[in-house]
Scaffold this motif. Structure first.
Motif, PDB file in Angstrom:
ATOM      1  N   LEU A  79       0.819  -1.215   0.000  1.00  0.00           N
ATOM      2  CA  LEU A  79       0.000   0.000   0.000  1.00  0.00           C
ATOM      3  C   LEU A  79       0.848   1.257   0.000  1.00  0.00           C
ATOM      4  O   LEU A  79       0.496   2.246  -0.658  1.00  0.00           O
ATOM      5  N   ILE A  80       1.966   1.248   0.700  1.00  0.00           N
ATOM      6  CA  ILE A  80       2.856   2.415   0.685  1.00  0.00           C
ATOM      7  C   ILE A  80       3.340   2.673  -0.734  1.00  0.00           C
ATOM      8  O   ILE A  80       3.317   3.811  -1.217  1.00  0.00           O
ATOM      9  N   ILE A  81       3.749   1.627  -1.431  1.00  0.00           N
ATOM     10  CA  ILE A  81       4.219   1.773  -2.812  1.00  0.00           C
ATOM     11  C   ILE A  81       3.086   2.267  -3.707  1.00  0.00           C
ATOM     12  O   ILE A  81       3.280   3.143  -4.549  1.00  0.00           O
ATOM     13  N   GLY A  82       1.876   1.719  -3.530  1.00  0.00           N
ATOM     14  CA  GLY A  82       0.728   2.158  -4.322  1.00  0.00           C
ATOM     15  C   GLY A  82       0.349   3.599  -4.057  1.00  0.00           C
ATOM     16  O   GLY A  82       0.030   4.354  -4.975  1.00  0.00           O
ATOM     17  N   LEU A  83       0.365   3.986  -2.797  1.00  0.00           N
ATOM     18  CA  LEU A  83       0.067   5.384  -2.445  1.00  0.00           C
ATOM     19  C   LEU A  83       1.110   6.324  -3.044  1.00  0.00           C
ATOM     20  O   LEU A  83       0.757   7.372  -3.600  1.00  0.00           O
ATOM     21  N   GLU A  84       2.385   5.961  -2.932  1.00  0.00           N
ATOM     22  CA  GLU A  84       3.448   6.810  -3.484  1.00  0.00           C
ATOM     23  C   GLU A  84       3.304   6.963  -5.000  1.00  0.00           C
ATOM     24  O   GLU A  84       3.571   8.035  -5.533  1.00  0.00           O
ATOM     25  N   ALA A  85       2.857   5.907  -5.666  1.00  0.00           N
ATOM     26  CA  ALA A  85       2.643   5.991  -7.117  1.00  0.00           C
ATOM     27  C   ALA A  85       1.548   7.000  -7.454  1.00  0.00           C
ATOM     28  O   ALA A  85       1.529   7.563  -8.540  1.00  0.00           O
ATOM     29  N   GLN A  86       0.640   7.231  -6.502  1.00  0.00           N
ATOM     30  CA  GLN A  86      -0.413   8.225  -6.675  1.00  0.00           C
ATOM     31  C   GLN A  86      -0.007   9.586  -6.117  1.00  0.00           C
ATOM     32  O   GLN A  86      -0.802  10.519  -6.127  1.00  0.00           O
ATOM     33  N   ASN A 126      -0.686   8.207   3.388  1.00  0.00           N
ATOM     34  CA  ASN A 126      -1.865   8.013   4.221  1.00  0.00           C
ATOM     35  C   ASN A 126      -1.493   7.114   5.405  1.00  0.00           C
ATOM     36  O   ASN A 126      -1.711   5.895   5.366  1.00  0.00           O
ATOM     37  N   PRO A 127      -0.896   7.705   6.452  1.00  0.00           N
ATOM     38  CA  PRO A 127      -0.483   6.905   7.601  1.00  0.00           C
ATOM     39  C   PRO A 127      -1.631   6.123   8.243  1.00  0.00           C
ATOM     40  O   PRO A 127      -1.411   5.021   8.746  1.00  0.00           O
ATOM     41  N   VAL A 180      -2.071   2.997   6.146  1.00  0.00           N
ATOM     42  CA  VAL A 180      -0.927   2.106   6.385  1.00  0.00           C
ATOM     43  C   VAL A 180      -1.062   1.454   7.758  1.00  0.00           C
ATOM     44  O   VAL A 180      -0.837   0.254   7.920  1.00  0.00           O
ATOM     45  N   ARG A 181      -1.469   2.220   8.744  1.00  0.00           N
ATOM     46  CA  ARG A 181      -1.680   1.701  10.097  1.00  0.00           C
ATOM     47  C   ARG A 181      -2.793   0.638  10.068  1.00  0.00           C
ATOM     48  O   ARG A 181      -2.669  -0.418  10.699  1.00  0.00           O
ATOM     49  N   ALA A 182      -3.868   0.895   9.369  1.00  0.00           N
ATOM     50  CA  ALA A 182      -4.971  -0.065   9.274  1.00  0.00           C
ATOM     51  C   ALA A 182      -4.519  -1.370   8.618  1.00  0.00           C
ATOM     52  O   ALA A 182      -4.973  -2.458   9.007  1.00  0.00           O
ATOM     53  N   LEU A 193      -4.524  -3.280  -2.573  1.00  0.00           N
ATOM     54  CA  LEU A 193      -3.928  -2.344  -3.532  1.00  0.00           C
ATOM     55  C   LEU A 193      -4.813  -2.204  -4.768  1.00  0.00           C
ATOM     56  O   LEU A 193      -5.028  -1.095  -5.262  1.00  0.00           O
ATOM     57  N   ILE A 194      -5.365  -3.300  -5.246  1.00  0.00           N
ATOM     58  CA  ILE A 194      -6.317  -3.221  -6.357  1.00  0.00           C
ATOM     59  C   ILE A 194      -7.515  -2.379  -5.926  1.00  0.00           C
ATOM     60  O   ILE A 194      -7.985  -1.514  -6.667  1.00  0.00           O
ATOM     61  N   GLY A 195      -7.994  -2.597  -4.709  1.00  0.00           N
ATOM     62  CA  GLY A 195      -9.114  -1.816  -4.187  1.00  0.00           C
ATOM     63  C   GLY A 195      -8.794  -0.336  -4.067  1.00  0.00           C
ATOM     64  O   GLY A 195      -9.670   0.510  -4.278  1.00  0.00           O
ATOM     65  N   LEU A 196      -7.547   0.004  -3.747  1.00  0.00           N
ATOM     66  CA  LEU A 196      -7.134   1.403  -3.671  1.00  0.00           C
ATOM     67  C   LEU A 196      -7.371   2.100  -5.004  1.00  0.00           C
ATOM     68  O   LEU A 196      -7.773   3.264  -5.045  1.00  0.00           O
ATOM     69  N   TYR A 197      -7.159   1.396  -6.084  1.00  0.00           N
ATOM     70  CA  TYR A 197      -7.317   1.975  -7.416  1.00  0.00           C
ATOM     71  C   TYR A 197      -8.732   1.838  -7.962  1.00  0.00           C
ATOM     72  O   TYR A 197      -9.200   2.727  -8.674  1.00  0.00           O
ATOM     73  N   ALA A 198      -9.413   0.744  -7.666  1.00  0.00           N
ATOM     74  CA  ALA A 198     -10.685   0.469  -8.343  1.00  0.00           C
ATOM     75  C   ALA A 198     -11.886   0.407  -7.403  1.00  0.00           C
ATOM     76  O   ALA A 198     -13.000   0.211  -7.854  1.00  0.00           O
ATOM     77  N   GLY A 199     -11.658   0.585  -6.119  1.00  0.00           N
ATOM     78  CA  GLY A 199     -12.746   0.480  -5.157  1.00  0.00           C
ATOM     79  C   GLY A 199     -13.482   1.790  -4.931  1.00  0.00           C
ATOM     80  O   GLY A 199     -13.121   2.836  -5.466  1.00  0.00           O
ATOM     81  N   LYS A 200     -14.487   1.716  -4.125  1.00  0.00           N
ATOM     82  CA  LYS A 200     -15.314   2.871  -3.751  1.00  0.00           C
ATOM     83  C   LYS A 200     -14.723   3.502  -2.498  1.00  0.00           C
ATOM     84  O   LYS A 200     -14.450   2.813  -1.520  1.00  0.00           O
TER      85      LYS A 200
END
Length: 143
Positions: A23-30, A34-35, A38-40, A64-71
């Motif tokens: 998730l850290i890598i995915g967030l950085e790509a965006q 979001n601590p 990441v904590r969750a 990570l897929i949900g980070l990009y395609a989820g609600k």
């Protein structure tokens, strides 16, 4: 060794685990941090709170897929392909790892020995990240 692999190792040495690293890598790509997220994600560490259940690389990859395609808000719509993308990831993960480890559970992948973490987890996380990138790209997302 890629730059992403070195980043993954740095994050691991900083005390983050598989799902958090993805998730850290995915967030950085965006371009985000979001601590709280990441904590969750720490609830997935070690196979769900270090219970040795489902591997954090797999659960983190699904997140990570949900980070990009989820609600994420009431106004947003989830991508109708979200669950298909996650199913593809799970199928791939099982195909790759069931023959090697007999399971997709953290405890079994590590053969009950936490010392195996450094020899197995980085490769699993990197392979999962690559697969998530492929799945997202095939569905019009860029990670």
């Amino acid at each position: 060794m890629t730059e992403t692999f070195f980043q993954l190792m740095e994050l691991s040495q900083a005390g983050f685990y598989c799902s958090q690293i993805l998730l850290i890598i995915g967030l950085e790509a965006q371009g985000k941090e979001n601590p709280d997220l990441v904590r969750a994600m720490s609830g997935l560490n070690g196979g769900l709170g270090f219970c040795g259940k489902t591997c954090g690389a797999l659960t983190g990859g699904a997140c990570l897929i949900g980070l990009y395609a989820g609600k994420g808000t009431a106004e947003e719509m989830e991508d109708s392909r979200l669950n298909d993308m996650i199913r593809e990831l799970v199928g791939w993960f099982e195909q790759e790892n069931l023959p090697r480890f007999g399971s997709i559970n953290c405890h079994d992948i590590l053969e009950g020995n936490p010392a195996n973490r450094m020899s197995r987890c980085p490769q699993l996380v990197m392979q999962t990240l690559d697969k998530v990138r492929d799945i997202l790209a095939a569905n019009g997302y860029s990670l």
